[in-house]
Each structure stands twice: as C-alpha cells, then as structure tokens.
Design a protein around this motif. Structure first.
Motif, short mmCIF file in Angstrom:
data_model
loop_
_atom_site.label_atom_id
_atom_site.label_comp_id
_atom_site.label_asym_id
_atom_site.label_seq_id
_atom_site.Cartn_x
_atom_site.Cartn_y
_atom_site.Cartn_z
N TRP A 110 2.54 13.32 -15.46
CA TRP A 110 3.82 12.69 -15.09
C TRP A 110 4.90 13.73 -14.84
CZ3 TRP A 110 5.14 8.07 -13.46
CH2 TRP A 110 6.48 7.68 -13.49
N ILE A 124 4.88 5.47 -7.81
CA ILE A 124 3.67 5.80 -8.56
C ILE A 124 3.15 4.58 -9.32
CG2 ILE A 124 2.70 7.25 -10.38
CD1 ILE A 124 4.80 9.36 -9.69
N VAL A 126 -0.24 3.40 -11.92
CA VAL A 126 -1.34 3.93 -12.72
C VAL A 126 -2.26 2.79 -13.15
CG1 VAL A 126 0.03 5.86 -13.55
CG2 VAL A 126 -0.09 3.78 -14.92
N TRP A 147 1.26 5.61 -21.33
CA TRP A 147 1.86 5.30 -20.03
C TRP A 147 3.11 4.43 -20.18
CZ3 TRP A 147 1.55 8.23 -16.23
CH2 TRP A 147 0.36 8.80 -15.76
N ILE A 180 -4.12 7.63 -10.87
CA ILE A 180 -2.72 7.64 -10.42
C ILE A 180 -2.70 7.41 -8.91
CG2 ILE A 180 -0.58 8.97 -10.28
CD1 ILE A 180 -1.55 10.53 -12.75
N GLU A 208 -5.19 6.65 -3.99
CA GLU A 208 -5.38 7.33 -5.27
C GLU A 208 -5.16 8.82 -5.06
OE1 GLU A 208 -8.88 9.01 -8.10
OE2 GLU A 208 -9.41 7.44 -6.68
#
Length: 894
Positions: A110, A124, A126, A147, A180, A208
């Motif tokens: 991150w 972004i 995840v 996360w 991610i 991705e």
C-alpha cells in the motif's frame, strides 16, 4: 515515470525495508525439470519453499525475467490482441522466508503504490480469499483485518480458490493470496459502473497488478493439504502493467518499454504501414513483444532448436515471421533488424546486451532465413498436393496430409490454409484437428505417465542442502533421509528415489552423466542405476528398497565408470580451450554430453572446420594431455568475485548468478564447472576426434573419445591399415598402389561411359524406327518392356534427347529396374501447344496401375512403383490413348 526509474524505485524501496536486492535469474530454467522457462518470480526460490535449501537471506527482492507461453500459464494467443498480455514480462517481487508475514506485506504494498508511486487509492481494489469447504479452509480473516485499516471496505472483494488461492502446481507449496487491481478508466466511465463490478471480468482497463501470496501449506499427491512449519511470503507485480498505470497509458504497448521499438518498425515499413489497419497493428505489436522474448532467451543461453525450450523460442520467432509475411508484405528476414532498437532501450538495465547484440542479431537472422527455407519447401509440397487434387477434380484435401506437413516439416497450418483457399480448395480441418489432438494426447500421456508419490521421511536433521562429497570421496557412510515411489506407466517401469544424508554420487548436470554404484550394509546391497538433481536435492534411483530403510549404509560409486567420465569431462575443457586458441575467441560452448563412452561438444562457429584445422585442434589437446597439468579448483561466493580472481569463458555465467561459483583450472584453461575431473591431464592418455558436423545455424558439434577407447580405436585403424597393405600390389608404398588403382578406375569409367553413349545412340535409332506417323503428324512411341532391366539414367537421356530430335513426339516408355517399375512420359512442345497433351496428366492415371508415385511437368514426367503386373495395364492405357488421339484427329480432319 520512465521504465528505468520505476524499476529503481521498487528496488530502492525494498532495500530500505532491509531486503537483499538480487539480480534476475536467467529466463531459461535449466535446473528445474518441471519448467522450460521461469514463468513466475518465485520459480528460482522453489527450493526454499520446499525446505530443501536454507536461504542465505530471509528478505529478498528482485525483478525477474519471466516467459509464459507453455502449460498452465500460456498467454501467447492474447499477445498483441489485448493491451497487457506479453510472452516475456518482468516481475517485481519481494519475498520473506520465515521472516515477516501479512501485516508488513500488505502495508508495504500500500505504501509503495499510494505514497511512492502516487496511485490514487480510490482506483485500487483488493481481493481476499473467502475460504474453501473441500480443503476445509476458512476465510483469510487476517488479510482482511489489515486491508481494512488501509482501504475503503467497498474496495475489498472476496473470491474463491480460482482467484485467491495460489498453487505452484498439482503438488507443492501453496496458500491464500490477495490480489491488487487497478481501475484505469476515466471518471465518466467510473460513474456509470463501479470498478468493483469489473474485477476479474477481463476488462482491458481494470487489471490485476500485484499478487501477494502467503504460502502456508504444501499440496500432497493425494490432494490433501499439509501445514508448513515455516510461513513464506511471495509477491509478484507485472512491470509492464505498472508502467502502463504510472505512464497513464491504456496499453502497455504505448509505454516506453515497447513504443520506441514499435516506432522503429513503423518507420521501416514506410508506405506499407496503414495506421488504421487492425491486422498490421497487431502484427507490429507481436513482433515487438516476441523480439524481446527471443533476445533475452538467447542472451540467457537458450537458442532456437527443434526440441524442449529451444522449440518454444523457435515457435514464437516463426509466429512473428508468419505475421510479417502475411500482413506487413515482408518476404525477407525482418525481425533481426530491430535488435539494436531493443538493446538501445534496455542496455541501461541489462548492460550485457550491448556485448552480445551482434551475436543475437546473427542468430535471429539465420533462424528467419531457415524458416523461409521451410516455407519454400513446404509451399512446393502443398502445391504438389493442390495440383494432384485439381487433376482429380477433388475439392477437399485430407487433413492428415496437411498435418504431416505441419508435424514433419514444420510448415504452419496458417500458410497451408492460405495457399489451399487461394486455389479454391478446402482442408478437411476435422481430420487435421483429430491428428493434432492425437499428438497432444500422446504428449500429455507421456508427460503424465510418470507418477511420483509423496516423500516418506525416514530421518530428520541431516540434509543441509549441500550434501555432495563426491569431489573428494567415492564412498562414505550414509543414512536414508527420505524416499518416494515412482512409476512410469508408459514404459511400465517402477523404481524408488532416495535422498541420503550425504553422498559421493555425482548427479547428472553440466553435461555429465549421473554416477551409478550401490549402497550396502550387512544385509543388503542395492544397485543405484542413476543419480540426478531435482530442486537442489541429489536423488538416487534404485529398483528395490533396502529391507530396513532406517539402517546406516555404505554408499559406493562405480569407480571405473566415474574415472572414464572424469577423463572425458576434463577433455571437454581442453577441447574448448583448443578451439578458442585455434579458431578464435568467438567460440562459445552451447552444450555437451559427457558419458563414460564418448564426449559430444557443441559450440558456436560460423563455418565447417576443415581437416587441417581438426588435426591442429586434436594435436593441441593431445599436447595439453602430455603436459600433465594438475587440477586446480577454487570456489567463490559470487560471479563478480570469480572474475577478479580467474580468467574463464563467460558461456554459462548466467547459471551462477545466485550460487557459489566453482572454477576449474588446467594450465591456462579455466572454466566455471560443477563436474568431476581427473587430478592431472596425463591420466587421459589419448584424445581422438571422431567427427565434426553442423547441428543448426552457426552451431557445430565435435564427437571424440579418450583413453582406452581411443587407443582401441587407433589400434583398429592400424589393423585395417595392415589388412589393406596385404591386398595392395606395392604394400610398402600405399600411395603408389592407390594412385595405380585410381588411374585404372578412371580408365574403366571412360570405357563404361563410351559403352553407355554407344548404347544410347543404338537405342535412339531403334526408337526412331518405332515412331508411328499419326494422321495429325504426331509421332507416337510406346515401349513397355517387362523382360529386360534397363538403366534409369540411360533411358532418361534417350527420352529427353528424342523429344528434341523427333518433331511432334509423344512417347511412353516403361521398364523394370531393381524390382521397381519406372515410367517415363515425354511430349514435344508443339504437341503440348497444338493438342493440349500434358505428360503429368497422362502419368497421373498410369501411376496408380504400378502402385507408384509420380512427379514432373507438362513435357516430361516420371512415375516409380512396385507393381510389375501393372505394366500390362499401362500398355493398354497407352494403346487406348493412341487410338483416342487417332479418332480425335480423324474427326478434326473431316
């Protein structure tokens, strides 16, 4: 942000996080039998994940060259057509070997993406592993927890095993992963549809970018999962995709990795290039992509060839040729021109490219020329098939014939289809696909025929990753650490693989065959029929297990066989040194076979070695043997350190980038080598070259023997020499005897030639008398002879001579030679023009009577078959054809 800066930023970031920064391993996966090429950044670290080797560093980061065009990871068909798939790519990765885990991995990812690369956090997304009932795995709550502290919960998604449980293969290390993804669409598109609805939906701008893998399990051969004692982190981020994101491009082909090369290709095409042409743009992308994969593969030591990893490189190179010949109107080598463009762009990151660019360019050009030769030969073969079908008025070509062209001669199906359709014919693609599937099935069965069961642990704590003691010992006391059962269903063989606490057995590697021998104790004596290395473990192959695997044993190498191999291996070093001294420093080793029977040495050289040069090479090696140089070995911790302390060939330096380097020296010859050798060169005694040949463009091969085998070979030559002397008129002067025989032979040839010429003239007169004057002035000769054998070359010359000497001739002749039936049909040009009579059309039908094949053209055609009785039918056809001509001509006259 430019390509180079993006790479440096990544490495510097992880350097600050106390990671050891290491260079890329070679793209060619030489030491892993399960792979041709490295297809993921983790491949070179498999030994660590499997627990076979203790890593020197617990935190590592690098940028690994990868290639994905075979097996499970095969992106080839997408390359050029979409905006982010490539054959070769660079993978940014950081690894933890029992050090940090989820918290650090997620937080650092991150931090790098949002604070260093400044990617907007709202773009972004995840993903988190949701769990799996079959494997009894629950949701990855720990990953979710970390996360949640960093990203909006709306940008967290949950997926099952297909996307969020990474496995190395059907067996081996595995674990949950967190992907991610980046949404590259514009704000207007994002307002219409949220990016979370496009994750894993193959949207070209929602991709991705980074996969964080937490390796916690090992998949057993029975499908069950077993928890690992040590936990690992394995991450991989595609550099090309990251460049696309940071340079704000909608395609990785628009980034500074590819675009300069694409511009050079477009400039070279000039007026041929049409910006609006989809097929042209795809072709240019494919060439730019494939060029990079080919160049780096050759740089790392893998040349195009007919098998294995070399075939993969040849396949993508030929795919490029097909695209530029089909859509860019190029009919000569084209790809090699852009090697300089790629080197100019990449040399700052890969300085070794500059020194090798000429060599790489030449290899690619020669490979392109070779494929053009294949295309030319294949085109003639398919044209022959097309002509036959047109003559028989058949519209559909059997797919099996097309498959033979593809399989045997390497002629692409795409080109066959193009030629066939151009002639308004069709291929039975169903039968082609059937043959292709059969081949693929055989290949798959062969690949899957070897079943290796799980390892059964016997003793713990002995294996330390470097258990080979065979440089100094040929026998020692050992324990069996573990074993597994192996079955080869195709060959119907069954054996066991054993791992020892230490071993004197050399495993196959560096061209040298693995040792054989046995292990024994008071109860058992078990034969070891092969030794190999797999994932850094030395494996010993035996037919049966000892009665008590927990016992201690004495491991003993077959000394006689090892000594022969050592003499041969040392000879390859001396040969390599001799080649460089006599032919030049351009000589580079390209492979070898070192057995107890002979040596085979492959090397780069641009032309055939003449006999005088071979004598010099052989004598040079023999002098090195007589000099009786002592073996000197030294081990260095890195290639750089070795370069400071020794002078040696750089041929295989890529293999040693991440391991200790062993340098073997005899006199002035110093090379990187892991093999075993004689203690001094005098032990080799004799070196004898058996042959020198070409194995591919720019690659030569020398076969040689040494020691006792060479002495026996030389004695055999001496014995033959003595036998020949006894047969000669002047045994004390063989050259004089040979000269007399040669002169006598020349005189006999002249006599035979005169006899043949006289015979030809006699037969020509006889045939001229047989000529029948038809009403239309066509002169017809038919001679079908079953009783008397005739010389093919004599008959061919007669038929072709008469075609010019007798005006308006139409001639059919048939005879037998060595149990083969020969047919000739010859037609004068005036007959072809005025009466539309063609030799190949006539012989087409007649060849079936003799069960033969035919070829030729309109004025002269040949058929050869095996059915002698068919000559009677040929005669009937010939008479019928003559009568048809007479009737036709009579009608025309009326």
């Amino acid at each position: 942000m430019k390509y180079k800066l993006i790479k440096d930023t990544f490495l510097n970031f992880f350097k600050k996080k106390k990671h050891k920064i290491i260079p890329s391993f070679p793209i060619y996966s030489k030491n892993d039998p399960t792979l041709f090429f490295v297809n993921a950044g983790m491949n070179p670290f498999k030994d660590y994940f499997l627990g076979h080797v203790t890593p020197k560093y617990t935190r590592v980061a690098n940028i690994q060259k990868c290639l994905r065009i075979t097996g499970k990871h095969n992106d080839l068909e997408n390359v050029g057509y979409d905006n982010y798939h490539h054959t070769m790519f660079e993978m940014l990765g950081n690894w933890s070997f029992g050090d940090y885990s989820r918290k650090e991995t997620i937080e650092w990812a991150w931090e790098l993406l949002t604070k260093i690369y400044h990617i907007p956090h709202q773009n972004i997304y995840v993903s988190v592993f949701i769990g799996d009932k079959k494997d009894e795995l629950s949701m990855d709550k720990e990953t979710l927890k970390y996360w949640k502290t960093l990203i909006n919960e709306n940008n967290i998604l949950f997926f099952e095993k297909e996307y969020n449980f990474w496995e190395m293969g059907s067996t081996g290390p595995c674990g949950p992963c967190s992907e991610i993804h980046i949404d590259l669409r514009n704000e207007k598109e994002k307002k219409v549809l949220s990016g979370r609805d496009l994750i894993n939906k193959k949207h070209p701008q929602v991709i991705e970018i980074w996969n964080l893998v937490f390796i916690e399990f090992i998949r057993k051969s029975n499908g069950t999962l077993e928890k690992l004692y040590t936990k690992y982190v394995d991450t991989g981020m595609g550099l090309e995709r990251l460049c696309m994101v940071l340079q704000e491009k909608i395609s990785s082909y628009e980034t500074d990795i590819f675009y300069p090369i694409i511009q050079d290709i477009e400039y070279d095409l000039g007026n041929v290039y049409n910006k609006k042409s989809f097929t042209q743009n795809v072709s240019i992308r494919i060439i730019a992509d494939h060029l990079r994969a080919i160049v780096f593969s050759i740089l790392d030591g893998q040349l195009p060839s007919n098998n294995g990893a070399g075939y993969v490189i040849r396949k993508i190179l030929r795919r490029s040729v097909i695209f530029y010949t089909s859509f860019l109107s190029k009919k000569e080598p084209f790809i090699y021109k852009f090697v300089d463009s790629l080197v100019k762009k990449m040399k700052n990151s890969f300085p070794e490219l500059e020194n090798k660019k000429k060599y790489i360019r030449n290899i690619i050009k020669k490979e392109e020329l070779s494929f053009f030769s294949v295309i030319e030969k294949g085109s003639k073969k398919i044209q022959h098939i097309i002509t036959k079908h047109k003559e028989k008025n058949e519209k559909i070509i059997n797919g099996e014939k097309v498959f033979q062209l593809y399989d045997t001669y390497g002629f692409p199906m795409e080109l066959t289809k193009k030629l066939v359709e151009k002639n308004n014919l069709f291929i039975d693609e169903q039968s082609f696909q059937k043959k292709l599937l059969e081949q693929q099935k055989r290949s798959k069965e062969e690949k899957n025929s070897i079943i290796k069961k799980d390892w059964i642990q016997v003793h713990d704590g002995f294996y330390k990753g470097k258990n080979f003691v065979g440089y100094d010992l040929i026998e020692c006391d050992i324990f069996i650490l573990k074993y597994r059962e192996v079955e080869n269903k195709l060959k119907k063989i069954h054996y066991y693989e054993l791992v020892f606490s230490k071993t004197p057995f050399y495993p196959e590697g560096g061209g040298q065959l693995g040792d054989t021998g046995f292990i024994k104790n008071e109860i058992d004596k078990i034969y070891v029929f092969d030794t190999k290395i797999e994932n850094s473990i030395v494996i010993h192959c035996v037919q049966i297990l000892p009665s008590n695997v927990f016992s201690s044993f004495r491991a003993i190498v077959n000394k006689n066989r090892r000594e022969k191999i050592e003499k041969n291996h040392t000879s390859t070093h001396l040969l390599h040194f001799a080649l460089k001294q006599i032919l030049g420093n351009h000589i580079q080793q390209k492979g070898s076979y070192v057995g107890n029977d002979y040596i085979r040495f492959d090397f780069s050289h641009y032309q055939k070695i003449n006999i005088q040069e071979l004598y010099k090479i052989e004598n040079f090696v023999q002098e090195l043997i007589f000099s009786d140089f002592l073996l000197k070995t030294k081990t260095f911790h890195s290639l750089q350190e070795a370069k400071k302390n020794a002078s040696f060939s750089e041929t295989f330096e890529n293999k040693y980038k991440q391991q200790e380097v062993r340098v073997v020296t005899f006199g002035e010859s110093s090379e990187l080598c892991i093999g075993t050798h004689v203690q001094h060169t005098g032990l080799i005694q004799v070196f004898e070259i058996l042959s020198e040949s070409s194995i591919s463009h720019g690659i030569r091969r020398i076969k040689a023997i040494t020691s006792k085998k060479a002495i026996q070979h030389l004695k055999s030559i001496r014995d033959q020499y003595q036998s020949i002397k006894k047969m000669m008129k002047y045994p004390d002067s063989l050259m004089k005897s040979f000269s007399i025989l040669k002169n006598h032979n020349e005189k006999l040839k002249q006599k035979i030639s005169k006899i043949h010429l006289d015979k030809i003239e006699i037969l020509k007169k006889e045939y001229s008398l047989k000529a029948i004057q038809l009403i239309t002035s066509i002169k017809y000769i038919c001679d079908i002879d079953l009783d008397q054998e005739k010389e093919i070359n004599i008959m061919k010359k007669i038929v072709l001579d008469l075609r010019h000497e007798i005006h308006n001739l139409f001639m059919i002749t048939g005879f037998v030679k060595n149990e083969k039936v020969i047919l000739f049909v010859s037609v004068s040009d005036s007959v072809i023009k005025n009466h539309n009579i063609h030799a190949h059309k006539i012989i087409c039908k007649m060849s079936s009577h003799i069960h033969g094949k035919y070829w030729g053209n309109s004025f002269f055609s040949t058929a050869i078959g095996t059915n002698k009785n068919g000559l009677n039918l040929v005669l009937k056809d010939a008479i019928a054809y003559k009568n048809h001509l007479q009737n036709k001509c009579l009608n025309l006259k009326k």
